[in-house]
Design a protein around this motif. Structure first.
Motif, PDB file in Angstrom:
ATOM      1  N   HIS A  14      62.614  79.280  39.255  1.00  0.00           N
ATOM      2  CA  HIS A  14      63.847  78.894  39.942  1.00  0.00           C
ATOM      3  C   HIS A  14      63.603  77.545  40.625  1.00  0.00           C
ATOM      4  O   HIS A  14      62.591  77.372  41.304  1.00  0.00           O
ATOM      5  CB  HIS A  14      64.242  79.933  40.989  1.00  0.00           C
ATOM      6  N   ILE A  15      64.526  76.623  40.440  1.00  0.00           N
ATOM      7  CA  ILE A  15      64.441  75.314  41.087  1.00  0.00           C
ATOM      8  C   ILE A  15      65.699  75.148  41.935  1.00  0.00           C
ATOM      9  O   ILE A  15      66.807  75.108  41.407  1.00  0.00           O
ATOM     10  CB  ILE A  15      64.311  74.180  40.064  1.00  0.00           C
ATOM     11  N   VAL A  16      65.491  75.079  43.250  1.00  0.00           N
ATOM     12  CA  VAL A  16      66.595  74.920  44.184  1.00  0.00           C
ATOM     13  C   VAL A  16      66.686  73.438  44.533  1.00  0.00           C
ATOM     14  O   VAL A  16      65.760  72.863  45.103  1.00  0.00           O
ATOM     15  CB  VAL A  16      66.392  75.764  45.460  1.00  0.00           C
ATOM     16  N   ILE A  41      68.762  66.871  32.358  1.00  0.00           N
ATOM     17  CA  ILE A  41      67.484  67.499  32.693  1.00  0.00           C
ATOM     18  C   ILE A  41      67.471  68.981  32.347  1.00  0.00           C
ATOM     19  O   ILE A  41      66.526  69.484  31.724  1.00  0.00           O
ATOM     20  CB  ILE A  41      67.168  67.311  34.189  1.00  0.00           C
ATOM     21  N   PHE A  42      68.511  69.686  32.734  1.00  0.00           N
ATOM     22  CA  PHE A  42      68.467  71.155  32.661  1.00  0.00           C
ATOM     23  C   PHE A  42      69.225  71.775  31.492  1.00  0.00           C
ATOM     24  O   PHE A  42      69.117  72.967  31.267  1.00  0.00           O
ATOM     25  CB  PHE A  42      68.998  71.753  33.966  1.00  0.00           C
ATOM     26  N   GLU A  43      69.991  71.001  30.737  1.00  0.00           N
ATOM     27  CA  GLU A  43      70.835  71.622  29.718  1.00  0.00           C
ATOM     28  C   GLU A  43      70.565  71.142  28.300  1.00  0.00           C
ATOM     29  O   GLU A  43      71.349  71.392  27.420  1.00  0.00           O
ATOM     30  CB  GLU A  43      72.305  71.401  30.079  1.00  0.00           C
ATOM     31  N   ASP A  44      69.462  70.484  28.053  1.00  0.00           N
ATOM     32  CA  ASP A  44      69.197  70.034  26.690  1.00  0.00           C
ATOM     33  C   ASP A  44      68.094  70.855  26.017  1.00  0.00           C
ATOM     34  O   ASP A  44      67.382  70.372  25.157  1.00  0.00           O
ATOM     35  CB  ASP A  44      68.878  68.542  26.666  1.00  0.00           C
ATOM     36  N   HIS A  46      65.241  71.852  26.971  1.00  0.00           N
ATOM     37  CA  HIS A  46      63.844  71.584  27.285  1.00  0.00           C
ATOM     38  C   HIS A  46      63.341  72.492  28.401  1.00  0.00           C
ATOM     39  O   HIS A  46      62.160  72.542  28.669  1.00  0.00           O
ATOM     40  CB  HIS A  46      63.653  70.120  27.715  1.00  0.00           C
ATOM     41  N   CYS A  47      64.232  73.169  29.050  1.00  0.00           N
ATOM     42  CA  CYS A  47      63.862  73.952  30.234  1.00  0.00           C
ATOM     43  C   CYS A  47      64.029  75.444  29.977  1.00  0.00           C
ATOM     44  O   CYS A  47      64.923  76.082  30.520  1.00  0.00           O
ATOM     45  CB  CYS A  47      64.705  73.510  31.434  1.00  0.00           C
ATOM     46  N   HIS A  48      63.179  76.004  29.142  1.00  0.00           N
ATOM     47  CA  HIS A  48      63.223  77.434  28.886  1.00  0.00           C
ATOM     48  C   HIS A  48      62.685  78.178  30.106  1.00  0.00           C
ATOM     49  O   HIS A  48      61.739  77.736  30.753  1.00  0.00           O
ATOM     50  CB  HIS A  48      62.400  77.790  27.646  1.00  0.00           C
TER      51      HIS A  48
END
Length: 125
Positions: A14-16, A41-44, A46-48
């Motif tokens: 989790h990143i707040v 950053i968060f929707e392509d 790369h951030c499973h």
């Protein structure tokens, strides 16, 4: 972002992301730019196993933010017109640093730094 908190729970990171304002306000131009960068950053993909959270922190809740381009994770419980918000108490007598020009002993203009009082409504609790 002004403050970032990261923690892991049940295999998910989790990143707040906390965006804070003390005596200035948010504008739609600034937020639309920020939203575009956060999506990259968060929707392509790369951030499973990463779950971002966007939170606003200020003395009063922003009232005129246009959220049409915001993703569901940026909003409060997926709402179309609300976001996560934490009220911020500011101390009375808040100061800021500013610069000004003045002549030195030879008449050459130099930059000096000083503090000035912030202009805002102080709410004593």
């Amino acid at each position: 972002m002004d403050f970032i908190i990261a923690f892991e729970k049940d295999g998910v990171t989790h990143i707040v992301l906390i965006e804070a304002k003390g005596v200035t306000s948010w504008g739609n131009k600034q937020m639309n730019s920020k939203v575009s960068r956060l999506k990259l950053i968060f929707e392509d993909n790369h951030c499973h196993n990463v779950k971002p959270h966007l939170v606003f922190l200020s003395p009063s809740k922003p009232q005129k933010l246009e959220m049409q381009t915001w993703s569901a994770w940026m909003k409060k419980d997926g709402s179309d017109n609300d976001f996560k918000f934490i009220p911020l108490s500011l101390p009375c007598g808040l100061m800021f640093v500013t610069r000004h020009k003045e002549p030195d002993s030879n008449g050459k203009e130099i930059t000096k730094w000083t503090t000035k009082a912030r202009r805002y409504v102080c709410k004593n609790s």
